[in-house]
Design a protein around this motif. Structure first.
Motif, PDB file in Angstrom:
ATOM      1  N   ASN A  95       0.875  -1.188   0.000  1.00 13.83           N
ATOM      2  CA  ASN A  95       0.000   0.000   0.000  1.00 13.83           C
ATOM      3  C   ASN A  95       0.904   1.226   0.000  1.00 13.83           C
ATOM      4  OD1 ASN A  95       0.449   0.943   2.858  1.00 13.83           O
ATOM      5  ND2 ASN A  95      -0.392  -1.086   3.261  1.00 13.83           N
ATOM      6  N   GLY A 129      -1.752  -6.709   5.317  1.00 12.58           N
ATOM      7  CA  GLY A 129      -2.121  -8.128   5.301  1.00 12.58           C
ATOM      8  C   GLY A 129      -1.705  -8.772   4.000  1.00 12.58           C
ATOM      9  N   VAL A 182      -0.320 -10.684   0.826  1.00 13.02           N
ATOM     10  CA  VAL A 182       1.042 -11.016   0.411  1.00 13.02           C
ATOM     11  C   VAL A 182       2.049 -10.050   1.054  1.00 13.02           C
ATOM     12  CG1 VAL A 182       0.980  -9.699  -1.765  1.00 13.02           C
ATOM     13  CG2 VAL A 182       2.425 -11.734  -1.583  1.00 13.02           C
ATOM     14  N   ASP A 183       1.630  -8.826   1.291  1.00  8.47           N
ATOM     15  CA  ASP A 183       2.482  -7.824   1.949  1.00  8.47           C
ATOM     16  C   ASP A 183       2.882  -8.301   3.353  1.00  8.47           C
ATOM     17  OD1 ASP A 183       3.759  -5.414   2.449  1.00  8.47           O
ATOM     18  OD2 ASP A 183       1.932  -4.213   2.590  1.00  8.47           O
ATOM     19  N   SER A 222      -3.502  -6.411  -6.591  1.00  5.53           N
ATOM     20  CA  SER A 222      -4.834  -5.784  -6.419  1.00  5.53           C
ATOM     21  C   SER A 222      -6.015  -6.753  -6.382  1.00  5.53           C
ATOM     22  CB  SER A 222      -5.124  -4.726  -7.501  1.00  5.53           C
ATOM     23  OG  SER A 222      -4.432  -3.531  -7.254  1.00  5.53           O
ATOM     24  N   GLY A 240      -6.710  -9.111  -4.240  1.00  6.76           N
ATOM     25  CA  GLY A 240      -7.104  -9.558  -2.904  1.00  6.76           C
ATOM     26  C   GLY A 240      -7.939  -8.471  -2.237  1.00  6.76           C
ATOM     27  N   VAL A 241      -7.389  -7.904  -1.180  1.00  6.26           N
ATOM     28  CA  VAL A 241      -8.063  -6.847  -0.412  1.00  6.26           C
ATOM     29  C   VAL A 241      -8.511  -5.679  -1.300  1.00  6.26           C
ATOM     30  CG1 VAL A 241      -7.700  -5.131   1.422  1.00  6.26           C
ATOM     31  CG2 VAL A 241      -6.739  -7.403   1.659  1.00  6.26           C
TER      32      VAL A 241
END
Ligand code: AR6
Length: 168
Positions: A23, A30, A32-33, A116, A118-119
Motif C-alpha cells: 500500500n 495483510g 502477500v504484503d 490488487s 485480494g483486499v
C-alpha cells in the motif's frame, strides 16, 4: 523471455526479485504484503520507511532481508472502485514500472503476485489479461531486455486457472 504461471507462496521463491502488492505507506499490511514482511524480517520494513511511501502505480526496490529472493520490488496497486477511476491503467503501470526497476538493477528473474486482486478487490478476470498483456508489451518494446523469466505466482485456484488458460 519466458512467462510462467505457478501456484505457490511467493515468499519461498529463489528468484532475483519478488514483487510485493504493497500500500502507499509501504509500512506493511495483510495478504502477500504481510507474508513478505513476516518471512523477510525487519530489514525490509527499515528500508521501506526510508523510502517514505510510494504512489499508486509506481514501484520501489529494497533488500529481501531473510528471503531466498535477492530483492523485493514493492508496487502499489489500485483499489477497485468500479473501473472508472483509471484502475486498469494503474494496474498496468504496476507491472511496467516493476519490470523497469528490475531491468535497471540487472535482475533477470522476477515473480509477480496477482496485484490488487485480494483486499483491493480488482476483478481477477480483468486483472489477469492486463498483467500478461503488459508484460508482453514490455518485451515487445524492449527487445534488448536482460529479464529472462517472469513468473505469475497465483495463490488461489481462480487466478491459477485464469493465468493457465491465458498463457497456454
Ligand atoms: N504468495 C503469493 N500470493 C499471495 C500470498 C503469498 N504468500 N498471500 C496472498 N497472496 P493482497 P492487494 C495473493 O490482498 O489486493 C495489503 O494489506 C492473494 O491471494 O495481498 O493488492 C497491502 O498492505 C491475492 O491474489 O493485495 C495493501 O493494503 C494477491 O496475493 C493491500 O493488502 C493480492 O492480494 C493490497 O491489496
Amino acid at each position: 523471455m519466458n512467462l510462467k504461471v505457478q501456484k505457490s507462496d511467493i515468499t519461498q521463491l529463489q528468484v532475483d526479485a519478488i514483487v510485493n502488492a504493497a500500500n502507499s505507506s509501504l509500512l506493511g499490511g495483510g495478504g502477500v504484503d504481510g507474508a513478505i514482511h513476516r518471512a523477510g524480517g525487519p530489514a525490509i520494513l527499515a528500508e521501506c520507511k526510508e523510502k517514505g511511501g510510494c504512489p499508486t502505480g509506481e514501484a520501489v526496490i529494497t533488500t529481501a532481508g531473510n528471503l531466498p529472493a535477492k530483492k523485493v520490488i514493492h508496487t502499489v496497486g489500485p483499489i477497485w472502485k468500479g473501473g472508472h477511476q483509471n484502475e486498469k491503467e494503474l494496474l498496468a503501470e504496476c507491472y511496467k514500472n516493476s519490470l523497469e526497476l528490475a531491468e535497471n538493477h540487472q535482475l533477470k528473474s522476477i515473480a509477480f503476485p496477482n496485484i490488487s486482486t485480494g483486499v483491493y478487490g480488482f476483478p481477477k478476470s480483468l486483472a489477469a489479461p492486463i498483467a500478461i498483456d503488459t508484460v508482453n508489451d514490455y518485451f515487445n518494446e524492449n527487445p534488448q531486455s536482460i529479464i529472462e523469466d517472469v513468473y505469475f505466482i497465483c495463490f488461489d485456484d481462480e487466478n491459477y486457472k485464469l493465468y493457465s488458460d491465458l498463457l497456454n
